[in-house]
Design a protein around this motif. Sequence first.
Motif, PDB file in Angstrom:
ATOM      1  N   GLU A   1     -45.219  54.620  42.631  1.00 35.45           N
ATOM      2  CA  GLU A   1     -45.422  54.643  44.035  1.00 35.45           C
ATOM      3  C   GLU A   1     -44.160  54.404  44.902  1.00 35.45           C
ATOM      4  OE1 GLU A   1     -49.416  53.298  45.032  1.00 35.45           O
ATOM      5  OE2 GLU A   1     -49.965  53.604  42.843  1.00 35.45           O
ATOM      6  N   GLU A   2     -43.789  54.936  45.713  1.00 31.40           N
ATOM      7  CA  GLU A   2     -42.439  54.509  46.249  1.00 31.40           C
ATOM      8  C   GLU A   2     -42.527  53.224  46.928  1.00 31.40           C
ATOM      9  OE1 GLU A   2     -40.420  57.366  48.612  1.00 31.40           O
ATOM     10  OE2 GLU A   2     -39.346  58.393  46.964  1.00 31.40           O
ATOM     11  N   GLN A   3     -43.607  53.179  47.854  1.00 28.98           N
ATOM     12  CA  GLN A   3     -43.742  52.191  48.753  1.00 28.98           C
ATOM     13  C   GLN A   3     -44.264  50.899  47.877  1.00 28.98           C
ATOM     14  OE1 GLN A   3     -42.827  51.900  51.922  1.00 28.98           O
ATOM     15  NE2 GLN A   3     -41.946  53.914  51.561  1.00 28.98           N
ATOM     16  N   ILE A   4     -44.572  50.897  46.669  1.00 25.67           N
ATOM     17  CA  ILE A   4     -45.027  49.525  46.154  1.00 25.67           C
ATOM     18  C   ILE A   4     -43.754  49.394  45.013  1.00 25.67           C
ATOM     19  CG2 ILE A   4     -46.597  48.688  44.388  1.00 25.67           C
ATOM     20  CD1 ILE A   4     -47.809  49.700  47.164  1.00 25.67           C
ATOM     21  N   ASN A   5     -42.776  48.881  45.864  1.00 26.95           N
ATOM     22  CA  ASN A   5     -41.377  48.956  44.953  1.00 26.95           C
ATOM     23  C   ASN A   5     -40.920  47.506  45.516  1.00 26.95           C
ATOM     24  OD1 ASN A   5     -38.597  48.857  44.462  1.00 26.95           O
ATOM     25  ND2 ASN A   5     -38.252  51.159  45.194  1.00 26.95           N
ATOM     26  N   PRO A   6     -40.687  46.535  44.362  1.00 30.60           N
ATOM     27  CA  PRO A   6     -40.286  45.185  44.529  1.00 30.60           C
ATOM     28  C   PRO A   6     -38.903  45.056  45.087  1.00 30.60           C
ATOM     29  CG  PRO A   6     -41.159  45.518  42.593  1.00 30.60           C
ATOM     30  CD  PRO A   6     -41.294  46.718  43.010  1.00 30.60           C
ATOM     31  N   LEU A   7     -38.239  46.141  44.981  1.00 26.57           N
ATOM     32  CA  LEU A   7     -36.785  46.131  45.702  1.00 26.57           C
ATOM     33  C   LEU A   7     -36.716  45.874  47.051  1.00 26.57           C
ATOM     34  CD1 LEU A   7     -34.844  48.950  43.543  1.00 26.57           C
ATOM     35  CD2 LEU A   7     -34.414  46.657  43.369  1.00 26.57           C
TER      36      LEU A   7
END
Length: 230
Positions: free
Chosen positions: A46-52
Motif C-alpha cells: 500500500e503506497e500510502q502506508i509507507n514508513p519512508l
Amino acid sequence: MTEITPFYQKKIECLYCKSPFHSTKIRSRFIKFSHHETDFRPVYKEEQINPLLYNVNVCPECGFSFTDDFTKYIVPAQKLQIQEKLASQWSKQDFGRERSFEEAINTYKLPILTGTLKKEKSITLAGLYLRTAWLYRSIENEEQENRFTTLALKEYINTYMKDDFTGTGMSETKILYLIAELQLRLRHFREAASYFSKVLASQKNSVEPRIIELARERWHEMRDDYKKAT
C-alpha cells in the motif's frame, strides 16, 4: 469503540529549540512489505502506508528537521549557523500530519540542510539523499532521482573513505555494494565494475552472503547493459 488507524501521533522534542511537537508515524502492524529493489529501496503493498514518508521530524517552531540517525548534541558554532541559515528565516509550518510523496520529499530536503549545518556524518547524509531519490522514483521523476542518486553516491564514497559508518548497522560490504549499485544506476559502468569487484573480493571474509550474491547478479546484468549501450 474507536477505530484504530494505521497512523498515530508521536511526541517529539526538537533537538535545536527543545520545543515539543507531534509527528505522524505508522503502526507496524499496518505496514505490508512487498520487496526490496536492488539499491535496497523498500516497496510496500500500500503506497500510502509507507514508513519512508514519515521518517523525518520537522519542528514547526524553528524548522529544525532530523531523523533518528542524527546525533543529539549541537555545538554552539553549529547553533549559530542553524539560527542564521534556517531558524531566522522559518515561517511556522506543520508537517506533522499525513504526507503525500511530494510533501515527504520536501521534508527530506530540510534535514539535508540541517544535517549539513550540523556536520552530521557522511553516512547520515548519504541515507537522506538516497531516500529522497527513492521518493522521486515513486513519483517517476527520473531527473531528480538521478540528481539525488548522484549526491548519495558522493556521500557513500566519502563515508567509505572516512570509515564513519562504524556502529550504524552498515557494513563495509554493504557500503561497497551500494556504491557499485548507484554507479550502475547512473550508468557509470567502469566505476560500477570496480566496486562490484571489491564486493566479490571480500566474499571469503563477509558474513553477508546475500549481498555477495546480489553483487554477482548485478555484475552479470551490468555486462548485458554495457553491451547494449556500446
